[in-house]
Design an enzyme around this catalytic site. Sequence first.
Site, PDB file in Angstrom:
ATOM      1  N   TYR A 224      -4.061  10.901  -9.705  1.00 41.48           N
ATOM      2  CA  TYR A 224      -3.042  10.448 -10.645  1.00 41.48           C
ATOM      3  C   TYR A 224      -3.677   9.467 -11.620  1.00 41.48           C
ATOM      4  CZ  TYR A 224       1.122   8.909 -12.866  1.00 41.48           C
ATOM      5  OH  TYR A 224       2.063   8.650 -13.831  1.00 41.48           O
TER       6      TYR A 224
ATOM      7  N   GLN B  56       7.676  12.083 -10.399  1.00 38.09           N
ATOM      8  CA  GLN B  56       7.736  13.550 -10.335  1.00 38.09           C
ATOM      9  C   GLN B  56       6.350  14.163 -10.106  1.00 38.09           C
ATOM     10  OE1 GLN B  56       8.680  11.675 -12.916  1.00 38.09           O
ATOM     11  NE2 GLN B  56       8.190  12.570 -14.898  1.00 38.09           N
TER      12      GLN B  56
ATOM     13  N   ASN C 241       1.949   2.512 -11.849  1.00 38.33           N
ATOM     14  CA  ASN C 241       2.918   1.415 -11.859  1.00 38.33           C
ATOM     15  C   ASN C 241       3.668   1.369 -10.526  1.00 38.33           C
ATOM     16  OD1 ASN C 241       4.745   3.511 -11.907  1.00 38.33           O
ATOM     17  ND2 ASN C 241       5.148   3.334 -14.093  1.00 38.33           N
TER      18      ASN C 241
ATOM     19  N   SER D 171      -3.900  -5.828  -9.882  1.00 37.48           N
ATOM     20  CA  SER D 171      -5.338  -6.074  -9.824  1.00 37.48           C
ATOM     21  C   SER D 171      -5.624  -7.574  -9.740  1.00 37.48           C
ATOM     22  CB  SER D 171      -5.983  -5.476 -11.072  1.00 37.48           C
ATOM     23  OG  SER D 171      -7.366  -5.395 -10.905  1.00 37.48           O
TER      24      SER D 171
ATOM     25  N   GLN E 166      -9.817 -10.020 -16.227  1.00 33.27           N
ATOM     26  CA  GLN E 166      -8.862  -9.623 -15.205  1.00 33.27           C
ATOM     27  C   GLN E 166      -7.443  -9.874 -15.673  1.00 33.27           C
ATOM     28  OE1 GLN E 166      -9.614  -7.959 -12.562  1.00 33.27           O
ATOM     29  NE2 GLN E 166      -7.427  -7.778 -12.259  1.00 33.27           N
TER      30      GLN E 166
ATOM     31  N   HIS F 129      -5.298  -7.303 -17.640  1.00 36.98           N
ATOM     32  CA  HIS F 129      -4.794  -6.072 -17.007  1.00 36.98           C
ATOM     33  C   HIS F 129      -3.278  -6.009 -17.001  1.00 36.98           C
ATOM     34  CE1 HIS F 129      -7.908  -3.459 -15.689  1.00 36.98           C
ATOM     35  NE2 HIS F 129      -8.609  -4.423 -15.132  1.00 36.98           N
TER      36      HIS F 129
ATOM     37  N   GLU G 177      -9.754  -8.390  -4.255  1.00 30.00           N
ATOM     38  CA  GLU G 177     -10.185  -7.050  -4.692  1.00 30.00           C
ATOM     39  C   GLU G 177     -11.578  -7.146  -5.316  1.00 30.00           C
ATOM     40  OE1 GLU G 177      -7.985  -5.615  -8.025  1.00 30.00           O
ATOM     41  OE2 GLU G 177      -8.744  -3.558  -7.854  1.00 30.00           O
ATOM     42  N   HIS G 178     -11.715  -8.020  -6.317  1.00 30.36           N
ATOM     43  CA  HIS G 178     -13.018  -8.269  -6.940  1.00 30.36           C
ATOM     44  C   HIS G 178     -13.441  -9.688  -6.619  1.00 30.36           C
ATOM     45  CE1 HIS G 178     -10.936  -5.382  -9.721  1.00 30.36           C
ATOM     46  NE2 HIS G 178     -12.094  -4.754  -9.629  1.00 30.36           N
TER      47      HIS G 178
ATOM     48  N   ASP H 249     -16.260  -2.035 -13.248  1.00 30.65           N
ATOM     49  CA  ASP H 249     -15.117  -1.254 -13.737  1.00 30.65           C
ATOM     50  C   ASP H 249     -15.576   0.021 -14.424  1.00 30.65           C
ATOM     51  OD1 ASP H 249     -13.247  -3.013 -12.831  1.00 30.65           O
ATOM     52  OD2 ASP H 249     -13.004  -4.077 -14.733  1.00 30.65           O
TER      53      ASP H 249
ATOM     54  N   GLU I  83      -4.757   9.916  36.007  1.00 35.88           N
ATOM     55  CA  GLU I  83      -3.748   9.884  34.934  1.00 35.88           C
ATOM     56  C   GLU I  83      -2.597  10.836  35.239  1.00 35.88           C
ATOM     57  OE1 GLU I  83      -5.308  10.300  30.964  1.00 35.88           O
ATOM     58  OE2 GLU I  83      -6.152   8.271  30.971  1.00 35.88           O
TER      59      GLU I  83
ATOM     60  N   HIS J 121      -5.433  19.264  33.558  1.00 31.64           N
ATOM     61  CA  HIS J 121      -6.689  18.813  32.947  1.00 31.64           C
ATOM     62  C   HIS J 121      -7.806  18.883  33.986  1.00 31.64           C
ATOM     63  CE1 HIS J 121      -4.173  17.364  29.715  1.00 31.64           C
ATOM     64  NE2 HIS J 121      -5.216  16.923  29.049  1.00 31.64           N
TER      65      HIS J 121
END
Lengths: 431, 431
Positions: free
Chosen positions: A124, A186, A209, A233, A255, A258, A322-323, A356, A410, A415
């Site tokens: 995506y 969708q 988003n 981010s 940053q 963003h 994250e970074h 990046d 068990e 088995h």
Amino acid sequence: MKSIKNPDKRTWTDLVKRPTNFYEDIEQTVASIFKEIQAKSDVAVSKYSNLFDGVNLKSFEVSKEEIAEAIDQIPSELKSAISLAKSNIERFHEAQKTEKIEVETTKGVFCWKEKRAIQKIGLYIPGGSAPLFSTVLMLAIPAKIAGCQEITLCSPPDKSGKINPAILYAASLCGVTKILKIGGIQAIAAMTFGTETIEKVYKIFGPGNQFVTVAKQFATKFGVAIDMPAGPSELLVFADESANPSFVAADLLSQAEHGSDSQVILVSTSQQIIDTVSVEIKKQIKVLPRLEIAQKAIANSKLILVQTDEIALELINEYAPEHFIICAKNENFFINGIQNAGSVFIGNYAPESAGDYASGTNHTLPTNGFAKNYEGVNLDSFLKSMTFQKITSEGIQNIGKAIEIMAEAEGLQAHKNAVTLRLNELQNATK
Amino acid sequence: MKSIKNPDKRTWTDLVKRPTNFYEDIEQTVASIFKEIQAKSDVAVSKYSNLFDGVNLKSFEVSKEEIAEAIDQIPSELKSAISLAKSNIERFHEAQKTEKIEVETTKGVFCWKEKRAIQKIGLYIPGGSAPLFSTVLMLAIPAKIAGCQEITLCSPPDKSGKINPAILYAASLCGVTKILKIGGIQAIAAMTFGTETIEKVYKIFGPGNQFVTVAKQFATKFGVAIDMPAGPSELLVFADESANPSFVAADLLSQAEHGSDSQVILVSTSQQIIDTVSVEIKKQIKVLPRLEIAQKAIANSKLILVQTDEIALELINEYAPEHFIICAKNENFFINGIQNAGSVFIGNYAPESAGDYASGTNHTLPTNGFAKNYEGVNLDSFLKSMTFQKITSEGIQNIGKAIEIMAEAEGLQAHKNAVTLRLNELQNATK
């Protein structure tokens, strides 16, 4: 900017908290769109494309002509830049290939582990103001190296029914199998269930988003895997006196642009660095085209003074950025000690934007503290490992008794039987 | 047993479908218990332990005395069997350790990838009729090898407030940090949020009934990772004339005794094998203590005749079995061609129970077709990879221009600036 000096450890839990997002109401919307697309397929996808993207397309699929047209539109300078980035990303992800691991655990018991590609994946790529063609590189390149057979890419069309040419160019360059002009909830639903024109995929990758984020999480209910849960981010810089304040300010701002919900944190053992970086931020922010966004993010940013490198590291591991940029005399201390981070940037010449775009590392990384339990996208994200065992008659004789005893303990008699039958047969054969 | 001959490819989608489970109503229960435990911590955990397990415990934690007592209770024969299994599991998972991967992608641009342990993990071990101490081995051993710092184990107590001694023995042997007498939804919620006595964990592993399954899935909403989504256990055997029908029958039954919803499938190119296996199943099933369960599972089992190995392989990849036994002349064809399976067992002496207990491979595997997109538990399940990049002044000069162009094309000016500042400084320095 919020300046915090030597925060008490009891306040850390609050200090490392990200702004909370309430998704409950979105989930209702997501659930109902999923239900409709599951039932009505393409008809429902069209309906929501019309509703959310304001377009009425004859076909979702991007045609060969459209791709050819897009390729023509890309300036050669950008083509060269993309080519350099692609080459570095390829090199780093190719190196991540692993060999079969094979062990004879007991004489006659051969166990091995091999990786196979996830056959059908979906990417995506968001539309909107910033066409993230770099994310196409970050996802499609390792997918191709892994050997994924079908790589479906969904991205929302603009009002004229087009996808940004740079996205189309990158997708075609990296071997994406099918490009679809579908966005938002969708798109995720269509890849989850499959429709007349969209093949169902096994794993969905990519940013988006809050609607896309919730839709991806929701998709897992239907057996689809996702790369990781997503959040805004974020960047954490550790800087001591060895740092260049103007570079640090530029990184924090990169940053901040963003999104207004981006997280920007500076941890330092030097009050002077904090002060100089603050001044630099105020100076540099003025000329940014995405000024308003950056200002909002910077307003929520934190400048944290701590007394020692040790305290800094502990706090950073608790935050799990994250970074993570390290500009420190004692850089090895941080490199060796960092436990929770997505990607780490070392030294004054490693801006986050290098990762990046073009250093070769992947930029799809865990946000929101998820670096504690998730890894960023890498070659393995497109593979799954399978184990194999081949056992000889000697092998089953060596481990058979242990299996019988454990299965019995068990309470799993069948088995045990599966082994007993074989051991008996072998015993009879030697009589 | 349902006998199916040469099924038309158009019927495969239905053929590979697992019985559907409806979890919607369970999710309501899970959501409300999570909410209560999030708000009231231990008090709420106690309430639900009382309600669901019928016990009223002073302390959830298993004491050292209880562990010592359990160790005393385990027969030495079982201890030896567990020791052999442990040694094989250790050997196979130790071999899965990977080195740092390092590449200089462009001169001066050093990228590497290292793995770090997930610091706090939780294991869920079901109670009930079959005490799954083998699952303790399968989860705690790789967690320990990976270097996880805190390994919390939750298992429901019986009416007398005890956990099965074999589970305690295995947990103490494998270095579990804390053992808690908590079961079901309340255990998963407690590990998700943390309470006064239970530490919050970052990732939850382990099998469970439908309540535990839904609770684990639900926990991911709160940022906790899970090993994989779960479904009833399943086995697919491919057998041609080279197979031993009595062994095949025993293997199918060993799977069938797991639960009445277990999936058992035989695919064969030989009608004679199918017929003989059927007869064998009827003979062997009679003596099983878990006869009723096995009968229900066998009633839903499928015996599928296909014409060629190629068709068999294609169907098996579409089914994506958790366990896949290959008893075939042409075994390499299946080994090389299998794309989607959890664990593969090769030859007449590799029963599924070998992998369940002692061969060394892991038995926590993807069910329900999830072998298409998930891998079984392995050493990497307890690690996360992090990337690093160290860039020299030469390095940023080599890739800086490309970053600037790409950032500009994505409309991210501050990303560009972070590079431009550095390039300018370097240019000025050389003047």
